[in-house]
Scaffold this motif. Structure first.
Motif, mmCIF file in Angstrom:
data_model
loop_
_atom_site.group_PDB
_atom_site.id
_atom_site.type_symbol
_atom_site.label_atom_id
_atom_site.label_comp_id
_atom_site.label_asym_id
_atom_site.label_seq_id
_atom_site.Cartn_x
_atom_site.Cartn_y
_atom_site.Cartn_z
ATOM 1 N N ASN A 133 0.805 -1.235 0.000
ATOM 2 C CA ASN A 133 0.000 0.000 0.000
ATOM 3 C C ASN A 133 0.836 1.282 0.000
ATOM 4 O O ASN A 133 0.339 2.357 0.362
ATOM 5 C CB ASN A 133 -0.958 0.030 1.192
ATOM 6 N N THR A 134 2.098 1.162 -0.341
ATOM 7 C CA THR A 134 2.929 2.345 -0.549
ATOM 8 C C THR A 134 3.617 2.198 -1.897
ATOM 9 O O THR A 134 3.540 1.158 -2.558
ATOM 10 C CB THR A 134 3.995 2.498 0.554
ATOM 11 N N TRP A 135 4.301 3.250 -2.312
ATOM 12 C CA TRP A 135 5.029 3.217 -3.579
ATOM 13 C C TRP A 135 6.521 3.119 -3.291
ATOM 14 O O TRP A 135 7.091 3.968 -2.610
ATOM 15 C CB TRP A 135 4.723 4.465 -4.410
ATOM 16 N N PHE A 136 7.118 2.030 -3.773
ATOM 17 C CA PHE A 136 8.536 1.784 -3.554
ATOM 18 C C PHE A 136 9.320 2.318 -4.746
ATOM 19 O O PHE A 136 9.063 1.951 -5.893
ATOM 20 C CB PHE A 136 8.799 0.290 -3.382
ATOM 21 N N LEU A 137 10.283 3.199 -4.449
ATOM 22 C CA LEU A 137 11.049 3.867 -5.503
ATOM 23 C C LEU A 137 12.478 3.344 -5.557
ATOM 24 O O LEU A 137 13.127 3.157 -4.521
ATOM 25 C CB LEU A 137 11.082 5.385 -5.263
ATOM 26 N N GLU A 138 12.935 3.114 -6.781
ATOM 27 C CA GLU A 138 14.324 2.784 -7.026
ATOM 28 C C GLU A 138 14.857 3.723 -8.098
ATOM 29 O O GLU A 138 14.092 4.226 -8.932
ATOM 30 C CB GLU A 138 14.463 1.331 -7.486
ATOM 31 N N GLY A 139 16.161 3.957 -8.061
ATOM 32 C CA GLY A 139 16.709 4.918 -9.013
ATOM 33 C C GLY A 139 18.142 4.628 -9.363
ATOM 34 O O GLY A 139 18.725 3.613 -8.973
ATOM 35 N N LEU A 140 18.709 5.537 -10.117
ATOM 36 C CA LEU A 140 20.095 5.468 -10.538
ATOM 37 C C LEU A 140 20.830 6.683 -10.007
ATOM 38 O O LEU A 140 20.269 7.779 -9.941
ATOM 39 C CB LEU A 140 20.194 5.414 -12.065
ATOM 40 N N GLY A 141 22.102 6.499 -9.648
ATOM 41 C CA GLY A 141 22.886 7.601 -9.115
ATOM 42 C C GLY A 141 24.147 7.852 -9.909
ATOM 43 O O GLY A 141 24.467 7.131 -10.861
ATOM 44 N N GLY A 142 24.876 8.896 -9.523
ATOM 45 C CA GLY A 142 26.114 9.225 -10.207
ATOM 46 C C GLY A 142 25.879 9.723 -11.621
ATOM 47 O O GLY A 142 24.818 10.259 -11.952
ATOM 48 N N ASN A 143 26.867 9.533 -12.481
ATOM 49 C CA ASN A 143 26.768 10.018 -13.849
ATOM 50 C C ASN A 143 25.649 9.349 -14.633
ATOM 51 O O ASN A 143 25.095 9.937 -15.576
ATOM 52 C CB ASN A 143 28.094 9.814 -14.581
ATOM 53 N N SER A 144 25.300 8.113 -14.280
ATOM 54 C CA SER A 144 24.238 7.420 -15.005
ATOM 55 C C SER A 144 22.874 8.052 -14.764
ATOM 56 O O SER A 144 21.905 7.724 -15.449
ATOM 57 C CB SER A 144 24.194 5.941 -14.604
ATOM 58 N N PRO B 35 -3.701 4.774 -6.860
ATOM 59 C CA PRO B 35 -3.851 5.848 -5.855
ATOM 60 C C PRO B 35 -2.514 6.281 -5.281
ATOM 61 O O PRO B 35 -1.648 5.459 -4.978
ATOM 62 C CB PRO B 35 -4.723 5.179 -4.780
ATOM 63 N N GLY B 36 -2.348 7.591 -5.167
ATOM 64 C CA GLY B 36 -1.119 8.125 -4.586
ATOM 65 C C GLY B 36 -0.078 8.539 -5.599
ATOM 66 O O GLY B 36 0.967 9.062 -5.224
ATOM 67 N N ILE B 37 -0.336 8.342 -6.889
ATOM 68 C CA ILE B 37 0.567 8.853 -7.920
ATOM 69 C C ILE B 37 -0.137 9.986 -8.651
ATOM 70 O O ILE B 37 -1.307 9.870 -9.030
ATOM 71 C CB ILE B 37 0.988 7.767 -8.930
ATOM 72 N N TYR B 38 0.587 11.092 -8.842
ATOM 73 C CA TYR B 38 0.006 12.271 -9.461
ATOM 74 C C TYR B 38 0.965 12.831 -10.508
ATOM 75 O O TYR B 38 2.179 12.622 -10.441
ATOM 76 C CB TYR B 38 -0.270 13.354 -8.412
ATOM 77 N N PHE B 39 0.384 13.570 -11.436
ATOM 78 C CA PHE B 39 1.203 14.353 -12.362
ATOM 79 C C PHE B 39 0.780 15.802 -12.244
ATOM 80 O O PHE B 39 -0.412 16.126 -12.294
ATOM 81 C CB PHE B 39 1.052 13.898 -13.815
ATOM 82 N N ALA B 40 1.770 16.700 -12.090
ATOM 83 C CA ALA B 40 1.506 18.134 -12.007
ATOM 84 C C ALA B 40 2.518 18.869 -12.868
ATOM 85 O O ALA B 40 3.617 18.383 -13.122
ATOM 86 C CB ALA B 40 1.596 18.613 -10.558
ATOM 87 N N GLY B 41 2.147 20.053 -13.339
ATOM 88 C CA GLY B 41 3.054 20.849 -14.155
ATOM 89 C C GLY B 41 2.308 21.615 -15.220
ATOM 90 O O GLY B 41 1.085 21.519 -15.353
ATOM 91 N N ASP B 42 3.036 22.402 -16.001
ATOM 92 C CA ASP B 42 2.367 23.251 -16.993
ATOM 93 C C ASP B 42 1.742 22.442 -18.120
ATOM 94 O O ASP B 42 0.855 22.945 -18.816
ATOM 95 C CB ASP B 42 3.312 24.326 -17.536
#
Length: 367
Positions: A90-101, A327-334
């Motif tokens: 019931n939560t959103w688990f985030l993974e990512g890339l770091g450094g130059n990549s 639920p719990g994911i949104y998009f905002a912006g121009d």
């Protein structure tokens, strides 16, 4: 020094003027930008015919940086790119890339993800984050959310190129705006902006037309036509080809015979086409690009600037993933304000953020 990101912003809606803009001005984060002399025969976001326009003091980064510094609860992860968003307990688990990549303008890749943690809500603000995995900015969002935002992601976008140049003299003008030049749309001297008066007056930023950018992206695609892989922008290519071409175009108006091209930038998704349903566009390798010059009034508010403006566009201020089972994911912006009375840019993005902030505040009350 070159202030080559967002060149300026407007303040046309009452909600924006009475809220964020008033605070930014009173805090000394932004100020009205009043170039003393503007050459050319065109306009750029109303800087010539419908002011005022504003800029961050010392650069547009000031507005964002100062707000981050004012809020100690914000934890900022630099040099990190989200690459996977998935539902776990019931939560959103985030993974990512770091450094130059993590940067979209390098070839460096990494196969190992950084675990960033679980969150109650995820807010996406970059249209490119909705792209598939071929794009370095693609965030690996849930399929149901990608499908929900498919219309927004397919919106024709105005791509732009910039050229950062150093002249050997100081023209009388502070800026230029063109209506009929096929390559150049706007140019400004850095030292004409608030808080940058002491910088070298020979530093200029040139901004291309959307037509120029569309032609250049077709000539040198952002995606490999055969493999579909993302092509990061190469600094040498930017400096020696599109940036140099823009310098040659500027030479028609200002002596650039001894000018140096210091750098440049490719904005593949600078901002959404305002009249996105009617503007000519081209789908090139899966992305829609506006290919025609914008009408002179298309970057100005089309309705009276009253508090009703934001009410008229409230339903499109952000996208809620709950409507598609995320639920719990949104998009905002121009991009959410495309086709409304509010022109793209800082004001539209801020109004979108304010609307979503109110939604989140009611959904996740303080404990």
């Amino acid at each position: 020094l070159f202030d080559h990101g967002c060149a300026l912003f407007r303040g046309d809606t009452q909600e924006f003027r009475d809220g964020p803009l008033r605070r930014w001005l009173s805090e000394g984060w932004a100020a009205e930008w009043q170039p003393s002399r503007i050459g050319g025969d065109g306009d750029f976001f109303g800087i010539v015919k419908k002011g005022p326009v504003y800029s961050g003091i010392g650069g547009m980064h000031t507005v964002a940086t100062q707000q981050l510094l004012k809020n100690s609860a914000i934890q900022l992860s630099t040099a990190t790119r989200i690459a996977s968003v998935r539902r776990v307990d019931n939560t959103w688990f985030l993974e990512g890339l770091g450094g130059n990549s993590a940067y979209h303008d390098t070839n460096e890749k990494s196969s190992s993800f950084i675990q960033l943690g679980s969150f109650d809500a995820v807010v996406c603000t970059d249209a490119s984050s909705l792209q598939d995995s071929w794009h370095r900015a693609g965030a690996g969002l849930p399929r149901e959310f990608v499908q929900l935002t498919a219309d927004l992601a397919s919106t024709p976008r105005l791509a732009l190129f910039t050229s950062l140049i150093l002249l050997d003299h100081q023209p009388e003008e502070d800026a230029f705006a063109w209506q009929n030049d096929p390559d150049l749309w706007f140019a400004a001297r850095t030292s004409s902006k608030p808080g940058l008066e002491e910088t070298d007056p020979r530093c200029w930023t040139l901004i291309s037309t959307p037509e120029f950018a569309a032609r250049e992206i077709q000539r040198v695609p952002m995606r490999d036509p055969e493999t579909g892989a993302f092509r990061p922008q190469n600094a040498q290519y930017i400096r020696k080809e599109p940036a140099a071409t823009l310098l040659s175009a500027f030479h028609k108006y200002v002596d650039c015979s001894s000018a140096l091209v210091v750098g440049g930038q490719r904005w593949g998704s600078a901002f959404p086409a305002p009249d996105y349903k009617n503007i000519p566009s081209l789908n090139f390798l899966g992305t829609n690009y506006a290919t025609d010059r914008l009408p002179q009034g298309s970057l100005l508010p089309s309705l009276p600037s009253t508090s009703q403006d934001s009410e008229k566009t409230n339903s499109s201020s952000f996208i809620d993933g709950a409507t598609a089972g995320a639920p719990g994911i949104y998009f905002a912006g121009d991009f959410c304000f495309r086709g409304t009375s509010v022109p793209p840019g800082v004001e539209a993005a801020t109004l979108s953020a304010l609307a979503l902030a109110k939604k989140l505040a009611s959904s996740f009350p303080k404990t």
